[in-house]
Design an enzyme around this catalytic site. Structure first.
Site, PDB file in Angstrom:
ATOM      1  N   GLY A 188      22.933  41.092  34.825  1.00 42.39           N
ATOM      2  CA  GLY A 188      24.090  41.960  34.828  1.00 42.39           C
ATOM      3  C   GLY A 188      24.836  41.857  33.507  1.00 42.39           C
ATOM      4  O   GLY A 188      24.699  40.880  32.767  1.00 42.39           O
ATOM      5  N   SER A 189      25.630  42.883  33.188  1.00 37.30           N
ATOM      6  CA  SER A 189      26.494  42.808  32.017  1.00 37.30           C
ATOM      7  C   SER A 189      27.767  42.051  32.398  1.00 37.30           C
ATOM      8  O   SER A 189      28.026  41.800  33.569  1.00 37.30           O
ATOM      9  CB  SER A 189      26.825  44.212  31.519  1.00 37.30           C
ATOM     10  OG  SER A 189      25.642  44.859  31.100  1.00 37.30           O
ATOM     11  N   GLY A 190      28.553  41.678  31.371  1.00 35.75           N
ATOM     12  CA  GLY A 190      29.780  40.931  31.636  1.00 35.75           C
ATOM     13  C   GLY A 190      29.688  39.461  31.268  1.00 35.75           C
ATOM     14  O   GLY A 190      30.645  38.715  31.447  1.00 35.75           O
ATOM     15  N   HIS A 191      28.495  39.035  30.752  1.00 35.47           N
ATOM     16  CA  HIS A 191      28.296  37.629  30.377  1.00 35.47           C
ATOM     17  C   HIS A 191      28.171  37.455  28.863  1.00 35.47           C
ATOM     18  O   HIS A 191      27.702  36.419  28.401  1.00 35.47           O
ATOM     19  CB  HIS A 191      27.031  37.082  31.036  1.00 35.47           C
ATOM     20  CG  HIS A 191      26.987  37.271  32.509  1.00 35.47           C
ATOM     21  ND1 HIS A 191      27.953  36.744  33.330  1.00 35.47           N
ATOM     22  CD2 HIS A 191      26.122  37.937  33.308  1.00 35.47           C
ATOM     23  CE1 HIS A 191      27.672  37.079  34.583  1.00 35.47           C
ATOM     24  NE2 HIS A 191      26.577  37.809  34.597  1.00 35.47           N
TER      25      HIS A 191
ATOM     26  N   ASP B 139      18.508  39.450  40.920  1.00 40.39           N
ATOM     27  CA  ASP B 139      17.664  39.290  39.729  1.00 40.39           C
ATOM     28  C   ASP B 139      16.248  38.878  40.115  1.00 40.39           C
ATOM     29  O   ASP B 139      15.261  39.402  39.589  1.00 40.39           O
ATOM     30  CB  ASP B 139      18.270  38.244  38.781  1.00 40.39           C
ATOM     31  CG  ASP B 139      19.592  38.714  38.207  1.00 40.39           C
ATOM     32  OD1 ASP B 139      20.623  38.531  38.884  1.00 40.39           O
ATOM     33  OD2 ASP B 139      19.596  39.300  37.111  1.00 40.39           O
TER      34      ASP B 139
ATOM     35  N   HIS C 159      30.123  35.092  38.131  1.00 43.04           N
ATOM     36  CA  HIS C 159      30.368  36.475  38.541  1.00 43.04           C
ATOM     37  C   HIS C 159      31.701  36.635  39.232  1.00 43.04           C
ATOM     38  O   HIS C 159      31.896  37.572  39.989  1.00 43.04           O
ATOM     39  CB  HIS C 159      29.272  36.960  39.475  1.00 43.04           C
ATOM     40  CG  HIS C 159      27.918  36.866  38.874  1.00 43.04           C
ATOM     41  ND1 HIS C 159      27.134  35.754  39.000  1.00 43.04           N
ATOM     42  CD2 HIS C 159      27.231  37.743  38.115  1.00 43.04           C
ATOM     43  CE1 HIS C 159      26.006  35.945  38.347  1.00 43.04           C
ATOM     44  NE2 HIS C 159      26.038  37.136  37.793  1.00 43.04           N
TER      45      HIS C 159
END
Lengths: 333, 213
Positions: free
Chosen positions: A53-56, A109, A219
């Site tokens: 996911g994006s955001g890391h 994932d 998350h």
């Protein structure tokens, strides 16, 4: 919510556009949201694919380049990418000797990478191996959970395996090395504040000013327990104790200590935490041979930190020190 | 109605998409409590893509429609919901043989195959606090009602009630699968977002077959 945004729905696409402009050494397939090192596929080298996911950020795209990953699939914020992306990337980074998937252990994932490996096997003759990274001691590794989360140890795995791939090692050797680094790593994280997922617009969990969450993931999922805010010295103890209790890190060639910022915690505080953590390791007879301090695996705008410890051997130290040229890590070249 | 044709299935999917759109924030709020606050946004993105695909390239028969729905969901959702809902529709497609009208028993069998796909992909069992806890009792109620000679509409209404009850029963459960499992005991006291969207799926099927969808 105060964020640098146009429309929350366009955040990932627009961020990738900016990243593409900022890093001409990457090649970005905007339609499929795949980031490649510009010279992929590298003939005769095993391709390394990760993603999530994006955001890391800088994970995962910040770790593409010589000495680390060949490609990354970007998902929506905190959402795994999809099998089509992974299968496409797999095909495009195969230098003729196979592709290794480095998968962070989250239900989505793992399922999507599984389906991608099935797709790749059906459509091409690319050899694919997958290693799942699961280092977070906050989660009990039992039949009653989705298993330990993949967190900070991924940086050690991706860096060390990336260097070994650059030396021309084969797919089986690289998969074994990835498993060895993962098995030698443990992590634990904490949050001072929640993060705000842009599509939601408000904090994921409410955390009063005088409380902290111990054992969080990356998350914004709440942690194992909530405790009163304490001095950094005590917080360091709450992170280091469960890590050292889970594995013996003494002796040998020392350890890699990675103090990670969750996104909104300044370096000033992260170095203070490193000092506290190093003092606790001294007392426990654990010798830091290498260190990494900074926000490398973030959780949007969460404040807090995590600590990851990897037991190193002589070979892993040499591979950690080998040249790397990515947006997130760069040394020796 | 004797069976399920491609128009009925389209009504089902559009009805589900509309419920997801309406409940988007509620699904995300449930996910924020024990997960990562994206279930509403992800399902909404996926079902919007499904209805757009139905409009752009309307499939000729139920099998083709179910397969297209699976492909679009797997391609557009991501996370765990994408593979799980995608697998559900993919297995439903495989359990039908290109008939233009699915007999009630065939539709029930296809749903059962879908549930088995979800279980094998997600490795969840009943009581793990997942979408299985809404779907499994729903399909048991569907089979029971059909076996008693009930119409498909009656049977799907019974299924929908069972799905709602199954969804409600997830609240006290301790999650053993997915991100909620990281919380351990702290996951108890929260309704499962996956079971909630799965109950919407069953309710939409009942509405579509009754003609009030």
């Amino acid at each position: 919510m105060k964020k640098l945004l146009n429309d929350p729905g366009d955040l990932v696409a627009e961020s990738l556009r900016g990243l593409d402009r900022a890093h001409p050494e990457l090649r970005v397939d905007h339609e499929n949201r795949i980031l490649y090192r510009a010279d992929a596929p590298v003939a005769g080298k095993v391709g390394l694919l990760s993603g999530g996911g994006s955001g890391h950020e800088p994970a995962h795209g910040g770790f593409i380049g010589p000495g680390m990953l060949d490609a990354v699939c970007a998902g929506e914020v905190f959402t795994s990418p999809v099998p089509d992306q992974m299968a496409e990337a797999t095909k495009n980074i195969d230098g003729g000797v196979g592709v290794l998937h480095l998968v962070w252990n989250y239900t989505g994932d793992v399922m999507n990478f599984d389906m991608a490996a099935e797709l790749a096997a059906a459509e091409t003759d690319t050899r694919v191996e997958a290693v799942v990274m699961n280092d977070d001691v906050a989660v009990e590794d039992s039949l009653f959970t989705a298993g330990r989360r993949g967190t900070g140890a991924a940086i050690a795995v991706e860096k060390i395996v990336g260097a070994a791939a650059e030396q021309g090692r084969n797919l089986t050797e690289l998969a074994d090395l990835a498993r060895r680094v993962n098995e030698n790593s443990r992590s634990m994280g904490m949050a001072l504040t929640s993060c705000t997922v842009p599509a939601k617009g408000s904090p994921t969990f409410d955390l009063p000013d005088d409380e902290i969450e111990i054992g969080i993931g990356i998350h914004g999922e709440p942690g194992r327990r909530r405790v009163p805010l304490a001095p950094a010295h005590d917080i360091a103890q709450m992170l280091v104790d469960p890590v050292l209790a889970d594995r013996d890190f003494t002796g040998g060639d020392g350890v890699l200590v990675f103090v990670n910022g969750m996104g909104a915690t300044p370096m000033l505080e992260l170095y203070l935490m490193y000092g506290e953590i190093a003092a606790l390791l001294d007392k426990a007879g654990v010798v830091p041979a290498r260190t990494l301090v900074g926000p490398y695996v973030t959780s949007l705008d969460m404040a807090g930190c995590s600590v990851s410890i990897t037991k190193l051997d002589d070979e892993m130290i040499r591979l950690w020190d080998a040249p790397v040229a990515t947006a997130g890590l760069r040394w020796g070249m | 109605m004797a069976g399920v044709d491609v128009e009925t299935l389209q009504r089902w999917l559009r009805g589900f998409a509309a419920s997801v759109a309406e409940q988007r924030d509620a699904l995300t709020a449930l996910d924020a409590a024990i997960g990562d606050a994206d279930h509403g946004a992800n399902m909404h993105r996926g079902m919007t893509a499904v209805t757009e695909a139905v409009t752009a390239t309307p499939p000729a028969d139920p099998t083709a429609l179910l397969k297209q729905t699976a492909t679009v969901l797997i391609r557009s959702v991501g996370g765990a919901s994408g593979p799980l809902y995608g697998t559900l529709f993919l297995r439903m497609a495989s359990a039908t043989g290109g008939e233009t009208v699915l007999e009630p028993a065939t539709f029930a069998k296809a749903l059962r195959a879908g549930l088995e796909g979800v279980i094998s992909r997600g490795k969840a069992e009943l009581g793990d606090k997942t979408m299985v806890d809404a779907l499994a009792p729903a399909l048991d109620a569907l089979d029971a009602s059909l076996a008693e000679g009930g119409s498909l509409a009656t049977a799907l209404h019974a299924a929908s009630e069972a799905a709602d009850a199954g969804r409600d029963a997830t609240t006290p459960m301790i999650a053993r699968k997915g991100r909620a499992s990281y919380l351990g005991d702290r996951s108890a006291g929260h309704q499962d977002p996956g079971a909630t969207s799965a109950a919407l799926l069953v309710a939409a099927a009942a509405a579509a077959v009754s003609g009030d969808g």
